[in-house]
Every structure is written in C-alpha cells, then in structure tokens.
Write an enzyme that holds these catalytic residues in place. Structure first.
Site, PDB file in Angstrom:
ATOM      1  CE  LYS A  83       0.714  -1.769  -3.082  1.00  0.00           C
ATOM      2  NZ  LYS A  83      -0.566  -2.102  -3.754  1.00  0.00           N
ATOM      3  CD  GLU A 105      -5.214   3.781  -2.548  1.00  0.00           C
ATOM      4  OE1 GLU A 105      -5.376   4.841  -3.196  1.00  0.00           O
ATOM      5  OE2 GLU A 105      -4.615   2.787  -3.009  1.00  0.00           O
ATOM      6  CB  SER A 373       4.755  -8.038  -3.114  1.00  0.00           C
ATOM      7  OG  SER A 373       4.279  -8.375  -1.826  1.00  0.00           O
TER       8      SER A 373
END
Lengths: 391, 266
Positions: A83, A105, A373
């Site tokens: 991210k 969010e 991830s």
C-alpha cells in the site's frame, strides 16, 4: 471513452466531485510523464519505502508443493504492505496540486497506515475512515495510524467495514474537496483512480520481472495474487500482460460460495454481475434490484463487494483468470508459510498462497510467483481467535 | 399528471415559487409513507421521491437512515413504482425521482424509464450520474417522455453549467453548499451568485436544495431568483422522531410544509 477498460470503469460520481476528479486526472496525466515528479517518487520508493523488495525463493514450500515457488516480498516494504507505493505516489501528487489534507478509507488498516505515513513524511494533514468492525479486528493498525498523527474516524453505518468506510470518505471529500485529496487505496473508484493506483503499484511487477529473469533465466509460468479491490494484483500483473504467463487473481471465498458469505465477485453468478458502485461500473455483489450486498471474509482487506474495473476487463478478455480461497484454506496457508519458511503473511496474501496449495497439481514443476502483498502481524488477534474456535 | 413546465409557468403567473418536499419511498413503511406523501402533496407544488439505496454517497446521515428504514420495511424497485402508481390516484402534481445509478442500470436503462412512465413520473435525477456518463440514460428518458434533471454544485464553472443545461430537460437542481444532504439553519451566500450565474446561461427553472430547513431560508433563496426549493432532511427528521406516532407525524409534516410554502410567496 475516457477512463474505461472495455465497458468497465467510468466516472459515476455526484456533480460536486466532478471538477476534483477531472483536476486529478489532469494532474496525474502530467505527473506520470514529468521527470521531476518521477525522480522524487522513485527516490522515495528506494530510500524511504525500502524498494526494491526481494523476490524470495521458498525451498521448503517448493518441495512440499512440487513447484518452484517465489514470493514477491511486499511485506518487507516500509509499513508492511504494498500500500505504501500508492500512498507515496498520491500524497506527492496531492502536494503538487496544492492540497493540504488527505483522507483515506481502510479495511485491513494497511492502506490507512500507509496514508498516515506518507502524510507524515510529506507534511499533510490526514484523516482515515475505518469501519468499527475492522477497527476491532485490526487494532494494532489503528494504534499505528494514531501514532503517525492521523485522525482515525470510526464508521458505524451499514456493515461497518470497507464499503461503508468508502461511503464516508466520499462524503467527506464532497464537503472538503477544495483543500482535500481523497487518497483512495485500491484500483477502484471513478476515473482516474483505477489507472492511477495501477500505475503507482506497477513497480511491483517491474521489479518482479527483472528478479525472476535473474533467478530463473526465464519468465514464470504463473503469477498468483489476492484481489480485494485489486491493487497488489494489478500492480504485479501489469508487467506481464504481454507475456505468456498465467495471471491468477484470488478472491475471498469466505465461508464458501454456496453460503453467500464471501467476497468473491466473479465466483458467485447469483449475486456477482456488472453494476455501478463507488464511482465505477464493474463486477459487484448485489441483489436483483442492485442493492449492494454485504460481504464476508476473514481478511478485512478483501471484505468488499466490488472489484476494480480493470480486473473485470482482464477477465472478460481472458487475459487473467480469477478464482477464490476460503477462510479455512487461507488459515491453513497462513500457518504453513509461517512454519515452513518463517514468514507470517497477511491474511489477504495468504489467500493467494491458499489457492496455490489447493491447486498444487496444476502447478507441478512450474515456476510460480505469489505476490506476498503484506505481513501478518496485524492479523494475529483474528488468527488466534479463529484457531481457538476451531480447536 | 401536470407538466413540469406548466407547473413553473403557473407559479410564475401567481408570483410564487415551487416548494418541493423530499421523502424516501417506504420510510418508515409503505402505508405510513403513502399517507405522508398524500398529505405533503396537498401542501406543495411538486414532490421529490427517493428510492432507498444501500450506499447513498451523496446523502448525509438523516437520509441514509431513511434509506435503511425503507429497506428494512421491505421496499424494492417494484414496490417503489407501485407506490407512485398508488399515489397518482391522489395527486397530479409533478413527481421527480431521486435514484442512484445502479438501481436504474439493473432494471435495464430503457426498462427503468418505461416503468417510470407507467407510474407517471415526471422527471428523474440520478445522484451519481454526471453528464459525462449520461448519454444512454438521457436517450431512454426522452424516448419515454421523462424529463432529465441534473445537479449543479458550487464548484461547477460556467462552461460546465452550459453543458449541463444542454442535457437537462426538466429543471436544474442547484446544490446549495459543498457536502452531502442534511439540514442546516442558514444559507451560504455563494448560492446567490450561483443562481445569477446559472440564470445568465439558461432559462431552465432553477430549484435549490441541500441544507434548507426553515421558512426564512426558503424565502431568502426564492428572493434571490430561484424557481423553487427542495426540503428533505428536516422533513425526514420528523419521520424519524414520529415514526411510532403516525397521526402526529402527518399533522406535523403537513404543517411544516404549509409553513415553508409561505416562504415561496411574495
């Protein structure tokens, strides 16, 4: 048409947000070709986020599964997940556009943490919307965001998870659009978000491509990645779109497709079909009228009713294939990777590995990259609870 | 059914502006909502009716809660249309529908507008449909004789106002402030400039909504040259408060709308 991937995508937003989305599209179109912007972005990825992340060969699991398994180690990027790539890119863009505040969010909290981090680094004010159910199951990330100086805003509406957090972030943006950039965390939402997030995440695939060729002397046979909104998967897929490499997206199978308690948009023909939600036309779980369905997944980051529009397009054109992994298979993969390789994965990423374990025969003697991830520290509470209940 | 254009023309002759109350169909339940719609139709010039949606991103907490109540009471797209047909036995006043794009898309765009026509809906506003995406929707609206309503926000520039007016056939809905729906006590002054700005590029009626909750605001906006005012959240707060006392709700809501209507005169 602008912002479309085949028939998916678009810009389905209230009029108040249109000027901001257009301004953003223009700024992004400029910055992605601007040498100064790119130098700063790649500089931050290298010197701040710790890129390139390694591509790790897994000898023990490879032996167990009968394939050559590599992990793309996004868990080792700063803040513990992919991210950060997108958060740094968009925060830079926001700063260049003269915005003083970012909002985000978050489901699993990884995007919230990444945004709070990028905001701290670049001197932006930061607000993160998070469903109260997710705040409970991802507590450590709530504390991290607060330490980083972000305001975590609890969302109590609807299912109190990611979908409702996006609703609230969009509502905030509608009121504050002049000073605020909405730092959307996945390859979702109105144009230009899906293309922009994919661009900032495409570093994953670019690195992985070089690394696998270096290690194996050839491209992999398959790449497997989990798909919530679809940012880590699109990030690694992008570099291989024109190659003869299987691209496999793994959705959250929850308690099983037949139970209807899942988040597998492509696997459930009863509820999953094209619709319009959160700014884009894409595959979404819904009822006959188009009311958006509630979803379930053990992993907060995959617990969402819609998939990024580019994935809908890649599936339709058969360039990528999509399957799912249940909560149970995910937990098995979570434990297996921890014990066999000493790597505790995020529950999201464990879905990709879970799929490989369940389908290991298909990948016999093949070279496979699983996009890891994120790291799993944030999930320990959830996992301990789930394992205890099963004992 | 009265024509929207005729309604605005008639009001103009009598030096009045349109008062448009908004409620969500089926809030708090089908029968109570129908009784309420009948009562407020008598006191107003046009109705705006919302179809409940699971993720109403343009709406604040008050209307979100109304959507939830309506959904819980068992409303569906089919029942929503049935409601309007039943209401049509009691009122000829224009009805503007407020929906989210997915509800239209899932019916099949043409099929949605056909059902709207059958229910004698006058116009449709899709909250998350900017003009860029509107071509197939406007086309089907025209084919079925339904007017298309679009919004203008405080951030819409002059060129875009022109483009939006070009797609609009019913009236322009001016959003009075940044942000989502919800009752406020005062009017932001930017509204007055926006009304002038819109008026200088189009003759379409301008109806102002978002944050309007009292007679003084209604009067102020009408004075500034708007052709009408939409009031939603304040009315819905009354439903929320009186949902277990239907008689009280009807009297209060009708009285409130009657009072606001006074603000549109003179």
């Amino acid at each position: 048409m602008e912002g479309y991937f085949g028939k998916y995508g678009g810009m389905f937003i209230p009029e108040t947000l249109v000027p901001a989305a257009k301004e953003l599209a223009k700024a992004f179109a400029h910055c992605k070709k601007d040498k100064k912007f790119l130098t700063e972005f790649y500089g931050l990825l290298k010197n701040y986020a710790g890129r390139p992340t390694p591509l790790t060969y897994c000898p023990n699991l490879s032996k167990l599964l009968g394939c050559s398994l590599y992990l793309k180690r996004e868990d080792l990027a700063h803040t513990g997940a992919h991210k950060i790539n997108n958060a740094l890119g968009q925060a830079l863009l926001a700063r260049n556009m003269g915005k003083t505040r970012v909002i985000a969010e978050t489901g699993a909290g990884q995007h919230g943490v990444a945004t709070a981090t990028a905001a701290a680094k670049l001197g932006l004010e930061c607000g993160v919307y998070m469903g109260t159910v997710d705040m409970e199951r991802q507590k450590p990330n709530v504390l991290r965001m607060r330490l980083l100086g972000a305001k975590v805003i609890p969302v109590n509406s609807g299912t109190k998870t990611l979908k409702d957090a996006i609703n609230e972030a969009l509502r905030d943006w509608t009121a504050t659009v002049e000073t605020t950039h909405y730092l959307l965390g996945s390859a979702l939402g109105p144009h230009p978000y899906p293309a922009m997030v994919a661009f900032f995440q495409s570093i994953i695939g670019k690195e992985a491509r070089k690394q696998i060729v270096g290690a194996e002397g050839t491209l992999p046979d398959a790449i497997i990645a989990c798909v919530g909104g679809g940012s880590n998967s699109i990030g690694i897929f992008k570099a291989f779109l024109n190659d003869n490499v299987r691209l496999i997206g793994v959705e959250a199978g929850g308690k099983g497709i037949k139970t209807h308690e899942h988040a597998a948009r492509f696997a459930d023909p009863r509820a999953g079909r094209p619709g319009i939600i959160h700014g884009a036309k894409t595959f979404v779980l819904q009822d006959d009228d188009g009311q958006i369905a509630n979803t379930h997944s053990i992993s907060a980051g995959l617990d969402y009713s819609a998939i990024g529009p580019e994935h809908a397009f890649l599936r339709e054109t058969k360039r990528a294939e999509y399957s799912y992994c249940t909560d149970t298979d995910c937990l098995e993969a979570f434990q297996l990777l921890s014990r066999a390789e000493g790597i505790i994965p995020a529950l999201e990423s464990a879905h990709a590995l879970g799929y490989l374990i369940q389908h290991k025969r298909e990948f016999s003697k093949k070279v496979v990259i699983v996009n890891l991830s994120g790291r799993g520290d944030k999930d320990l509470g959830t996992v301990m609870k789930a394992l205890h209940l099963r004992e | 059914m009265d024509d929207i254009k005729k309604t605005f023309a008639t009001l103009k002759k009598s030096k009045e502006k349109a008062l448009v109350p908004f409620i969500v169909i089926g809030d708090p339940d089908y029968q109570a909502s129908l009784a309420l719609a009948k009562a407020i139709a008598r006191e107003s010039d046009m109705l705006e009716l919302g179809f409940a949606f699971s993720d109403p991103i343009a709406d604040g907490p008050t209307i979100q809660a109304a959507d939830q109540r309506a959904k819980r009471s068992g409303m569906s797209t089919k029942k929503d249309f049935q409601f309007i047909k039943e209401l049509r036995k009691y009122t000829n006043k224009p009805i503007n529908l407020l929906v989210y794009a997915n509800l239209v898309y899932q019916q099949g765009i043409g099929n949605f507008y056909r059902q709207a026509k059958e229910a004698e809906v006058s116009s449709v506003l899709i909250a998350d449909l900017p003009i860029e995406e509107s071509t197939p929707y406007v086309k089907e609206a025209k084919r079925h004789g339904i007017m298309a309503v679009f919004t203008i926000s405080p951030l819409t520039d002059r060129a875009r106002i022109k483009a939006i007016a070009g797609k609009t056939t019913g009236f322009l809905y001016l959003i009075a402030r940044l942000g989502v729906t919800g009752a406020k006590k005062t009017v932001e002054h930017s509204v007055f400039a926006m009304i002038k700005n819109i008026r200088s590029v189009t003759k379409l009626p301008i109806v102002v909504g978002f944050g309007i909750s009292n007679k003084a605001q209604v009067h102020e906006i009408c004075k500034a040259g708007a052709d009408g005012v939409i009031v939603g959240s304040r009315l819905i707060q009354m439903i929320e408060k009186n949902k277990n006392n239907p008689k009280h709700l009807l009297a209060n809501a009708a009285g409130f709308v009657r009072e606001l209507k006074k603000g549109t005169k003179g």
